[in-house]
Every structure is written in structure tokens, then in C-alpha cells.
Design an enzyme around this catalytic site. Structure first.
Site, PDB file in Angstrom:
ATOM      1  N   HIS A 184       0.638  -1.186  -0.006  1.00 36.88           N
ATOM      2  CA  HIS A 184      -0.030  -0.219   0.023  1.00 36.88           C
ATOM      3  C   HIS A 184       0.898   1.281  -0.103  1.00 36.88           C
ATOM      4  O   HIS A 184       1.689   1.407   0.978  1.00 36.88           O
ATOM      5  CB  HIS A 184      -0.931   0.178   1.066  1.00 36.88           C
ATOM      6  CG  HIS A 184      -1.922   1.065   1.223  1.00 36.88           C
ATOM      7  ND1 HIS A 184      -3.152   1.206   0.818  1.00 36.88           N
ATOM      8  CD2 HIS A 184      -1.843   2.634   1.581  1.00 36.88           C
ATOM      9  CE1 HIS A 184      -3.677   2.324   0.823  1.00 36.88           C
ATOM     10  NE2 HIS A 184      -2.853   3.005   1.461  1.00 36.88           N
ATOM     11  N   CYS A 185       0.773   1.998  -0.925  1.00 40.34           N
ATOM     12  CA  CYS A 185       1.635   3.222  -1.293  1.00 40.34           C
ATOM     13  C   CYS A 185       1.087   4.466  -0.596  1.00 40.34           C
ATOM     14  O   CYS A 185      -0.085   4.665  -1.209  1.00 40.34           O
ATOM     15  CB  CYS A 185       2.107   3.307  -2.754  1.00 40.34           C
ATOM     16  SG  CYS A 185       3.080   4.816  -2.925  1.00 40.34           S
ATOM     17  N   PRO A 186       1.540   5.045   0.431  1.00 41.55           N
ATOM     18  CA  PRO A 186       1.163   6.126   0.886  1.00 41.55           C
ATOM     19  C   PRO A 186       1.103   7.367  -0.060  1.00 41.55           C
ATOM     20  O   PRO A 186       0.457   8.211   0.171  1.00 41.55           O
ATOM     21  CB  PRO A 186       1.591   6.460   2.426  1.00 41.55           C
ATOM     22  CG  PRO A 186       3.031   5.674   1.933  1.00 41.55           C
ATOM     23  CD  PRO A 186       2.794   4.540   1.238  1.00 41.55           C
ATOM     24  N   GLY A 189      -1.887   6.946  -2.291  1.00 46.46           N
ATOM     25  CA  GLY A 189      -3.178   6.764  -1.579  1.00 46.46           C
ATOM     26  C   GLY A 189      -3.998   5.680  -2.146  1.00 46.46           C
ATOM     27  O   GLY A 189      -5.098   5.799  -2.260  1.00 46.46           O
TER      28      GLY A 189
END
Length: 450
Positions: A184-186, A189
Site C-alpha cells: 500500500h503506497c501512501p 493513496g
């Protein structure tokens, strides 16, 4: 909810259309943590606000470059050098932002949830409920799946109530099972999975090229000033402070996005995901998904993207009522009898045997209430001790109903049933009170009949 009688004749079609119109769309009843835009056309993660920070970190330095560096190249030097520099950086930035939107705003490969758990396959002993022996049914925690001749274990997800496909994992941030889950890439998003990994890598790699482009032409601007004014390189740098700021900014950024590009280049060449690389360490054992460097790259960049398994704008189908199992046996989730809950969400597993126990308590209370009403109609017990048995049963009924209602609400939120000793104690008290009331009534009314 009250359901009226079915419409007849021409009203039947109108009633059906009205019912369908009331059904919400899939994105409106979505159980994950995602955020939707434009009526379900774009799906983002719950941390979509970080996307605006990423856009700012790209657009702001490019704007400074266009206004203070590329424009200076156009004004002070020939148009043959300045105009192409300006056009290329603007087009490349728009291309980079498009890739960012394709990565962040599309379904990454979410596996639709099941409305009910799959059919159990393993019988584990018997369980005694109400003096009746019932077989226990347990879903296996894992299943073996053959992938390219290698046996791979797939896990059961208590949240989505399904066995995850190979390479699928549950994202605790988005609360969804995602196929070929990478991470999950912050910064975007969104989860990175089967349907957006290609765009993610293209975005990271194009951002690296954009940083190198700005970094290089800032040095070109400094060198041009140095040669035009015949001054030292340090004096030339003071003439264009914007170039110095951009050189420092892009130098720091390229280490991040460039290193990420190289790392994912390695992952693609060996057909791994970030999640698999950090958890399974395929360098210690065979990777069943590795088909060679060329085939691995073809799988990522030159195969058609699988269509989404979710139709976010479709109407939610009417949920069929829960049908009890005809076998009469108990059902156990993979985690029943264990102290652990759902690994990702921390939820407790579903326990159907306790559901049956609570239901039997409700049936007992209902039967006792009906019996008391029948006695009141006969006018016998009511004349001798008015409202005595009724008050006792009513208080017991309230306790049973309150406890049962609390457990039902708890199951709706956490998907688990719990039977406490209080429920069993209340049920026993209700039964004992009923027997005492019946015995007392018969003994008191006997002299009256004489």
C-alpha cells in the site's frame, strides 16, 4: 422492514422498478475503507489526501523550473534551445500526472467479498447443545493450490469470508483483499496490485527521468551563464539561485524514486512482489512464479490488464435471507476455539454453534410466555396470584431479550457470537419459575374445586 402484498397486473412491473431504484449502488454500500469520486468512477484509498501532497511535490518544482530556468534559457539564449526545453518538461509532467492518476484512481485488483462463508469441509468431533450431540464443521485455515508444479498454500480471510487467490493479501488500510498485492503506497493513496502495478512502475520511473531532466538543465543554465559572462562557476551559481534550489531538490528526490525504480526493476525481473520479497524470501527457496526475465517483463508490460471484478456503479443485488443448514450440525470458522482473531483486522471469527444456543434460549422463553398466556386465559392462575408469574417471566424475558439483542448487535459489528453464562442462568431461572408457578397453581386451585 414491513413488506406489503405483491402488486398485481400492471402494478407489478412498476413496483419492481421502484424497488430496484431504491437499491443502493455498490460504491454506496461498499464495506471497504475506500473513497469514491464521480459516482464510483474513481476509487481511492482512505489516505487519498496524500495524493495532493504528491502532486504538489511534482508540480511546484516544475513550475519554478519553467518560470525561472527554462524561461531564462529562452530569453537570454536562442529560441532553438529554450522552447524545446519548456515544451518537453510541460508534456512530460502531464504524462507523469496521468500515470499517477491511473495508479491511484483505479481498482488495484480487489477481490469481491462473499456474503456468507463457504461450505465447511472438515468434521471435528461433536458438540453438545441443549443435550443434543451435533457434529462440528470447521473451515480449514489454509488450502493447497498447485502453481506451475509447486504446491502453494492459500489462506482463508475471515473479513472477506473467502480463500484468497495465490499472491493475494488483505490490506489492513483499505480493508480489502487485493490480487497480486505488492504494497500500500501512501504517496499515491492506493494499494498496488494486479491492475495498477504497471502504471505504478511507469509513474515512479517517469518521475525519476523528470528529476534527472530538471537536474541536468539547471546545470546547463549555470554553465551558459558562466560562459556568457566569463565568470567562475560559483559566481554563475549566484546569478541563478533557483537553479541551485532545484539541483538540491532533484538530487535528493532522485535517490528516492531512482532507488525505488531499481528495486522494482529487480522485483519484475524475478517476478516477485514487495510483500513476497520481505516475507517469503524467495532467494532461500524456489519461486513458483518466476518464468524467466523476458517472460516476467512481458507479463508486466505486454499482457492485457484483467477487467475489474467489481462493478461499482451497479445496483446491489437483493440479499437472500439466511437459510439454516439442513444437516443440523454446527459450523466452525478456522479460528474457532483459538484466542487469535482475524490477522489483518483483529476481528473474532464467526461461531454458529453459539448462535444455535442463543436461538434455543429464545425459543424456550417464547414457549414459556405462550404457556403463561394460555393459563391467564383460563382464569385460574390469574385469580389466585394476579400478575405474579407474569412479572417474574416478564423480567426474565427482558433479561434474555436484552442479552440476546446485545449479542446480535455484537455479531453485526464483529461477526462473532458469544454465549455468556448469564444467558444460560436466565434461561434456567425462567424454566424453574415456570415449573414452580405451575405446581403452585394446581395445589391452590385443588381445594376450590372441592
Amino acid at each position: 422492514m414491513h413488506v406489503g402484498p405483491p402488486a398485481r397486473g400492471s402494478d407489478l412491473g412498476a413496483a419492481g422498478m421502484a424497488a430496484d431504484a431504491e437499491e443502493p449502488r455498490v460504491y454506496e454500500a461498499w464495506k471497504g475503507s475506500n473513497i469514491f469520486f464521480l459516482q464510483g468512477r474513481f476509487i481511492f484509498g482512505p489516505d487519498v489526501r496524500s495524493l495532493f501532497l504528491t502532486i504538489f511535490l511534482i508540480v511546484a518544482p516544475v513550475s519554478v523550473f519553467c518560470v525561472l530556468v527554462a524561461r531564462k534559457l529562452m530569453d537570454d539564449f536562442s529560441n532553438t534551445l529554450g522552447v524545446p526545453v519548456m515544451v518537453v518538461v510541460v508534456v512530460f509532467t502531464l504524462y507523469d500526472l496521468t500515470l499517477l492518476l491511473l495508479t491511484s484512481g483505479r481498482d488495484p485488483g480487489i477481490v469481491p467479498r462473499n456474503a456468507h462463508p463457504p461450505e465447511p469441509e472438515i468434521y471435528e468431533g461433536n458438540n453438545e447443545v441443549g443435550g443434543v450431540q451435533t457434529p462440528q464443521l470447521r473451515l480449514p485455515r489454509t488450502k493447497d493450490v498447485n502453481v506451475n508444479g509447486v504446491t502453494v498454500k492459500v489462506k482463508y480471510c475471515d473479513t472477506c469470508m473467502l480463500y484468497r487467490p495465490p499472491r493475494c493479501s488483505h490490506c489492513s488500510i483499505c480493508n480489502n483483499c487485493v490480487e497480486r498485492f505488492d504494497h500500500h503506497c501512501p504517496w499515491v493513496g492506493q494499494c498496488i496490485g494486479l491492475r495498477n502495478y504497471r502504471f505504478f512502475y511507469m509513474f515512479v520511473f517517469s518521475t525519476t527521468l523528470l528529476c534527472l531532466y530538471v537536474f541536468g538543465f539547471c546545470w546547463v543554465c549555470i554553465v551558459k551563464i558562466k560562459n556568457a559572462e566569463q565568470i567562475s562557476i560559483w559566481r554563475a551559481m549566484t546569478k541563478t539561485p533557483a537553479s541551485i534550489v532545484l539541483i538540491i531538490y532533484t538530487f535528493i528526490s532522485v535517490w528516492f524514486v531512482g532507488g525505488l525504480s531499481i528495486f522494482h526493476l529487480y522485483l519484475m525481473s524475478t517476478n516477485q512482489t514487495t510483500y513476497e520479497n520481505f516475507r517469503y524470501r524467495y532467494d532461500r527457496r524456489a519461486n513458483p512464479y518466476n518464468r524467466g526475465v523476458v517472460e516476467n517483463f512481458k507479463e508486466i508490460f505486454f499482457t492485457s490488464i484483467a477487467p475489474s471484478k467489481n462493478k461499482f456503479r451497479a445496483r446491489v443485488p437483493r440479499e437472500q435471507g439466511f437459510q439454516p443448514r439442513s444437516s443440523g450440525g454446527g459450523f466452525m470458522s478456522p479460528n474457532m476455539g483459538k484466542a487469535v482473531g482475524d490477522i489483518e483486522m483483529g476481528r473474532k471469527p464467526v461461531t454458529w454453534d453459539e448462535l444455535r444456543a442463543v436461538t434455543q434460549v429464545g425459543d424456550l422463553e417464547e414457549g414459556l410466555s405462550n404457556r403463561n398466556i394460555a393459563d391467564d386465559k383460563d382464569g385460574e392462575l390469574g385469580e389466585v396470584s394476579p400478575d405474579l408469574s407474569r412479572e417474574v417471566l416478564a423480567s426474565g424475558s427482558v433479561e434474555v431479550q436484552a442479552t440476546t439483542h446485545h449479542r446480535l448487535s455484537s455479531w453485526g459489528r464483529g461477526r462473532s457470537w458469544e454465549t455468556t453464562p448469564e444467558v444460560q442462568a436466565v434461561a434456567a431461572a425462567v424454566g424453574e419459575t415456570s415449573r414452580m408457578g405451575s405446581g403452585s397453581g394446581s395445589s391452590i386451585m385443588a381445594p376450590g374445586n372441592l
